[in-house]
Design an enzyme around this catalytic site. Structure first.
Site, mmCIF file in Angstrom:
data_model
loop_
_atom_site.group_PDB
_atom_site.id
_atom_site.type_symbol
_atom_site.label_atom_id
_atom_site.label_comp_id
_atom_site.label_asym_id
_atom_site.label_seq_id
_atom_site.Cartn_x
_atom_site.Cartn_y
_atom_site.Cartn_z
ATOM 1 C CG ASP A 103 -12.260 -5.278 -25.976
ATOM 2 O OD1 ASP A 103 -11.491 -4.734 -26.785
ATOM 3 O OD2 ASP A 103 -11.911 -6.213 -25.236
ATOM 4 C CE1 TYR A 310 -13.959 -8.391 -27.910
ATOM 5 C CE2 TYR A 310 -15.844 -9.879 -28.070
ATOM 6 C CZ TYR A 310 -15.139 -8.896 -27.394
ATOM 7 O OH TYR A 310 -15.618 -8.426 -26.187
#
Length: 626
Positions: A103, A310
């Site tokens: 991530d 995101y």
């Protein structure tokens, strides 16, 4: 062979499909010169005290403060993790290169760096950095891979955060548990959990509760009068004594009301900002009653389904280069259907056939660092759950709304007078709904309840100088205590280090000194529930007796002050921005922990934290079982 490592199996499979690694093996995919493997979030963690020396296994005051000369990491004690790590280690040992596909954030960087360190990876490492999981975004990311060294400051900030939490959390939890925890039913002492963000957050709730508990309501009187079916309120405000109010009432009773001023002015209300994680969690809590953790989980699901960008972000802006992609995103929203209905088609239609407006309130590259605000990707959702649809709808409507014109309104303020006592009423009429049309009846944004004077209210046509009879009233009211925190208001308080800030611009400035990160605040609140320091009554967050006593016990401001914790957060951000030295941050924290230990150990009192009734029952049941 190039090894790609993602944070989850689902993400790894998406990446593998795009880059042509289509052959499945246990724990990884292979093909086209790539091997794509994955972690399950954190595979590694900082070593525990007993890993450094057996002397630190037992909880004792003499071993405090525990400050390792050098921090190390260990694999989590889980068979599934150990098995997957064995596969990752074998792949990395023989790799020609590694691509970190974790991530794109501080935590994601830390997770994969620790795995690579533990696996003894020696080959060059590049970084995949993307803000959405669409095929296009993954392809673009692989076309613009960067050397991992460019993200060293991000890793150092994440490492400093982890080490800081270890130093403060483990030392202070042992310190307070041994010194002040109670032993019951032959069990170990009740653990008093202390945390760098957890404890100041609990202090916010406890302090608010004390304000409420200690609040003494006081009467006051409001003078108003009804003229032409419209209620005017005295501008003097409230009367603190009944006699004063009655005197004013007698002064105006039976005398004519005269309009002294009619002022009309037009105003504009700009669209609300795009969502960052906190404002999305705030809205979901207020509109749907979702917890912060539930909202985070749902928006993460939508991100992994390629529907939104995101989520763990603290900016409400988009970089300028995203502007060119917005028409495509808008076209995707036009085609969205839920239960046979197209909820956004009529909202998108007015924006079609012309360039989308480009506002500095939306597009500003200088306000974006790693990731931009949460927006839809333009991918068309299918088979969303009811909860997912609600969150997606908020994100979609907010994205559409920022391209709509301002809401235009006319505000009328009428002043009147009776025997030198002034009265006032304000009315508001919407001239052009603008962006509010996107929300139809639901006009609440991420601000708290609208103030009464801002409600839409059309007044009769008043003229200066007109006069006539009126009906005065004197109403007794009572002052009200502050409101309990809800998850929505607590998130806002964490974002601004406990300051009550309504202005959106000021809130943005204060985010640098907020406590916790957007991605961790939900977990902090959940931890307070699990520790039984707080409980929920309807939407209100209420501190338990244990939570209150723990905060009362802590005299060290460093442990419970939001402002001081906010300063730490600012330093961590500065480490990420290469403006502050990570080693200096750790050294300062070591000294602070040492000072706290010395101060608490010198406390001559024999205070102990009582266990809440629920905790008592739990302990009794545990004792019976044994």
């Amino acid at each position: 062979m190039v090894v790609c490592i993602a944070e989850k199996p689902s993400v790894a499979k998406d990446i593998a499909r795009i880059i042509g690694a289509t052959a499945s093996h246990e724990g990884y995919m292979e093909g086209n010169g790539y091997q794509v493997t994955w972690t399950f979030g954190h595979l590694c963690e900082l070593k525990m005290p007993e890993d450094y020396t057996p002397m630190w296994r037992a909880w004792s005051l003499t071993s405090l403060p525990m400050i390792p000369q050098r921090f190390g990491i260990r694999l989590k004690d889980d068979q599934g993790i150990k098995k997957q790590f064995g596969i990752i280690e074998r792949l990395m040992q023989s790799a020609d290169g590694i691509i970190n596909c974790g991530d794109a954030g501080q935590e994601g960087e830390l997770i994969q760096r620790w795995v690579m360190q533990k696996a003894g990876a020696k080959c060059p490492v590049r970084r995949l950095w993307i803000s959405s999981m669409t095929d296009e975004a993954i392809r673009e990311g692989f076309a613009t891979l960067k050397d991992q060294g460019e993200y060293q400051s991000l890793y150092m900030a994440g490492l400093s955060r982890a080490v800081g939490d270890w130093l403060l959390g483990i030392n202070c939890t042992r310190l307070y548990t041994i010194k002040y925890g109670q032993s019951t039913y032959g069990q170990n002492r009740q653990v008093l959990s202390i945390g760098r963000v957890q404890t100041p957050t609990l202090a916010l709730i406890v302090n608010r509760q004390k304000e409420i508990d200690n609040f003494k309501p006081e009467p006051y009187w409001v003078l108003a009068t009804v003229y032409r079916d419209t209620t005017f309120t005295a501008t003097k405000g409230r009367f603190t004594s009944k006699e004063e109010g009655e005197q004013a009432f007698k002064t105006i009773e039976g005398k004519p009301f005269t309009v002294t001023s009619v002022e009309k002015k037009n105003g504009r209300e700009t669209p609300p900002s795009l969502y960052d994680l906190t404002s999305l969690q705030v809205d979901c809590n207020k509109k749907f009653g979702f917890s912060a953790e539930m909202t985070l989980n749902i928006i993460q699901q939508l991100y992994e389904q390629k529907l939104t960008t995101y989520p763990r972000v603290d900016t409400t802006f988009l970089p300028d280069d995203v502007y060119a992609k917005c028409p495509q995103t808008m076209n995707g929203l036009f085609q969205v259907k839920h239960a046979g209905q197209a909820p956004y088609a009529e909202l998108v239609r007015p924006l079609g056939g012309k360039p989308l407006p480009k506002s500095k309130k939306v597009f500003d590259s200088s306000k974006v660092t790693d990731h931009h605000a949460i927006i839809p990707t333009g991918m068309i959702p299918t088979a969303l759950t009811d909860l997912q649809r609600k969150v997606y709808d908020l994100v979609a409507r907010r994205f559409i709304a920022v391209f709509y014109p301002d809401c235009k309104y006319a505000q009328t303020t009428v002043l009147g007078e009776v025997d030198a006592i002034e009265f006032k009423v304000t009315g508001r009429t919407i001239l052009d709904a603008g962006w509010r049309a996107v929300y139809a009846k639901d006009t609440q944004t991420d601000d708290d309840e609208k103030k009464p004077e801002e409600e839409e209210r059309t007044l009769p046509a008043f003229e200066k100088g007109e006069s006539g009879p009126h009906t005065p009233t004197l109403t007794e009211k009572m002052t009200t205590p502050p409101k309990y925190y809800t998850e929505a208001t607590l998130l806002r308080a964490m974002e601004t280090a406990g300051k009550l800030v309504e202005d959106e611009e000021l809130r943005r400035v204060m985010k640098e000194n907020g406590i916790g990160r957007p991605s961790t605040r939900a977990a902090i609140i959940e931890t307070l529930f699990k520790r039984r320091y707080i409980r929920k009554e309807r939407k209100n967050l209420v501190a338990t007796p244990t939570g209150i006593e723990l905060i009362d016990l802590i005299h060290e401001d460093l442990l419970k002050s939001c402002e001081l914790t906010g300063i730490w957060e600012k330093k961590l951000r500065d480490i990420e921005a290469k403006k502050y030295d990570a080693q200096q941050f750790i050294n300062e924290l070591k000294q602070q922990v040492t000072d706290i230990v010395n101060e608490v150990m010198s406390d001559p009192s024999n205070r102990h934290v009582a266990i809440t009734p629920e905790e008592e029952q739990k302990k009794k049941k545990s004792a019976k079982k044994q």
